[in-house]
Design a protein around this motif. Structure first.
Motif, short mmCIF file in Angstrom:
data_model
loop_
_atom_site.label_atom_id
_atom_site.label_comp_id
_atom_site.label_asym_id
_atom_site.label_seq_id
_atom_site.Cartn_x
_atom_site.Cartn_y
_atom_site.Cartn_z
N GLU A 1 0.83 -1.21 0.00
CA GLU A 1 0.00 0.00 0.00
C GLU A 1 0.87 1.26 0.00
O GLU A 1 0.52 2.27 -0.63
CB GLU A 1 -0.93 0.00 1.21
N VAL B 1 2.14 1.93 -3.50
CA VAL B 1 1.01 2.40 -4.32
C VAL B 1 0.79 3.89 -4.06
O VAL B 1 0.60 4.69 -5.00
CB VAL B 1 -0.27 1.60 -3.99
N LYS C 1 1.18 7.02 -6.81
CA LYS C 1 0.06 7.92 -7.11
C LYS C 1 0.41 9.38 -6.80
O LYS C 1 -0.09 10.29 -7.46
CB LYS C 1 -1.17 7.52 -6.30
N ASP D 1 3.27 4.25 -11.69
CA ASP D 1 2.47 3.05 -11.98
C ASP D 1 2.18 2.31 -10.68
O ASP D 1 2.98 1.46 -10.24
CB ASP D 1 3.25 2.15 -12.95
N PRO D 2 1.04 2.57 -10.03
CA PRO D 2 0.73 1.95 -8.74
C PRO D 2 0.67 0.43 -8.78
O PRO D 2 1.16 -0.24 -7.87
CB PRO D 2 -0.64 2.54 -8.37
N LEU D 3 0.05 -0.13 -9.83
CA LEU D 3 -0.08 -1.59 -9.92
C LEU D 3 1.29 -2.25 -10.03
O LEU D 3 1.57 -3.24 -9.36
CB LEU D 3 -0.95 -1.98 -11.11
N ALA D 4 2.14 -1.68 -10.87
CA ALA D 4 3.48 -2.24 -11.03
C ALA D 4 4.27 -2.12 -9.72
O ALA D 4 5.01 -3.04 -9.34
CB ALA D 4 4.22 -1.54 -12.16
N ARG E 1 3.09 -2.12 -6.63
CA ARG E 1 2.62 -3.15 -5.70
C ARG E 1 3.13 -4.52 -6.11
O ARG E 1 3.59 -5.31 -5.27
CB ARG E 1 1.09 -3.15 -5.66
N ASN E 2 3.05 -4.83 -7.40
CA ASN E 2 3.49 -6.14 -7.88
C ASN E 2 4.98 -6.36 -7.65
O ASN E 2 5.41 -7.47 -7.28
CB ASN E 2 3.15 -6.31 -9.36
N SER F 1 5.52 -7.03 -3.94
CA SER F 1 5.11 -8.39 -3.61
C SER F 1 6.11 -9.42 -4.11
O SER F 1 6.46 -10.37 -3.41
CB SER F 1 3.72 -8.68 -4.20
#
Length: 237
Positions: A106, A109, A113, A204-207, A209-210, A213
């Motif tokens: 989080e 992310v 943003k 790029d928030p999704l990238a 986070r990925n 992880s």
């Protein structure tokens, strides 16, 4: 009454309250560091007499320190066999990594943003120092920079309780992570860090986070493999 006798009394005794303030805390800090740094490896028996000599205190602060470290999961106290450095519990490691994955995921992310040039500059500076530490084969420095990078991810968000939770989870994992400090793991970690920072810089928030992880999953995966090869250091599967 001598200082040694005065320290060998129950915590409830008025004499115990005369102890030099900070004696127990000093033992806790020093012994915790020795355990986390793997000077005392999992399964090592802790001799109270040797610890009194090491820290220059008597038995009361040692006993108190061992009880506090038991509460942290670093020491097991067994009535019949004394105190030993606790073996690393894989279930605890997985739980702490689960917590870190959620909170640090989080955090990155948020940073992707709300791109802060100041934060990006600090992250990129840290990455440059990581690469320099690898080039100089300076593992302790790399470890410190690793911790600083992850702390930046959570501290800059501005939620003190989140930072405290991540810090608690990280401390519980630190001993396990030190078992994995090899040139190969350090190189992989640096590349994984770079991918996280690049995703933040790209907004790029999704990238982001990925990549976080993937980084944390990579560490826990290697730890589980290491546990299979070194079962004496671990408790559970």
């Amino acid at each position: 009454m001598g200082a040694t006798e005065e320290n060998d009394v129950p915590a409830s005794s008025p004499l115990a309250r005369r102890q030099p303030i900070g004696a127990t805390a000093r033992v806790v800090d020093g012994l915790r560091r020795a355990i986390v740094d793997l000077e005392f490896k999992p399964g090592t028996k802790l001799d109270k007499a040797e610890l009194t000599q090491r820290f220059g205190v008597s038995r009361f602060p040692i006993a108190e320190a061992l009880n506090r470290l038991k509460a942290e999961g670093l020491v097991d106290i067994r009535p019949q066999s004394g105190s030993i450095v606790s073996r690393i519990r894989l279930t605890d490691a997985r739980e702490n990594m689960f917590l870190r994955r959620a909170l640090e995921g989080e955090a990155v992310v948020h940073h992707a943003k709300h791109r802060s040039e100041q934060l990006l500059s600090a992250l990129q500076s840290n990455m440059g120092q990581q690469k320099a530490a690898i080039a100089e084969d300076d593992h302790p420095r790399f470890h410190r920079l690793d911790l600083e990078l992850h702390d930046m991810f959570v501290s800059v968000v501005g939620y003190p309780r989140v930072r405290a939770m991540v810090e608690g989870a990280r401390l519980s994992l630190d001993r396990a992570r030190r078992l994995l400090i090899t040139p190969r793991r350090i190189a992989l970690t640096c590349n994984e860090h770079a991918a996280i920072v690049a995703a933040i810089a790209a907004g790029d928030p999704l990238a982001a986070r990925n990549e976080m992880s993937a980084h944390l999953d990579s560490v826990i995966g290697e730890l589980e493999d290491f546990a299979k090869q070194n079962p004496a250091l671990f408790d559970g599967s």
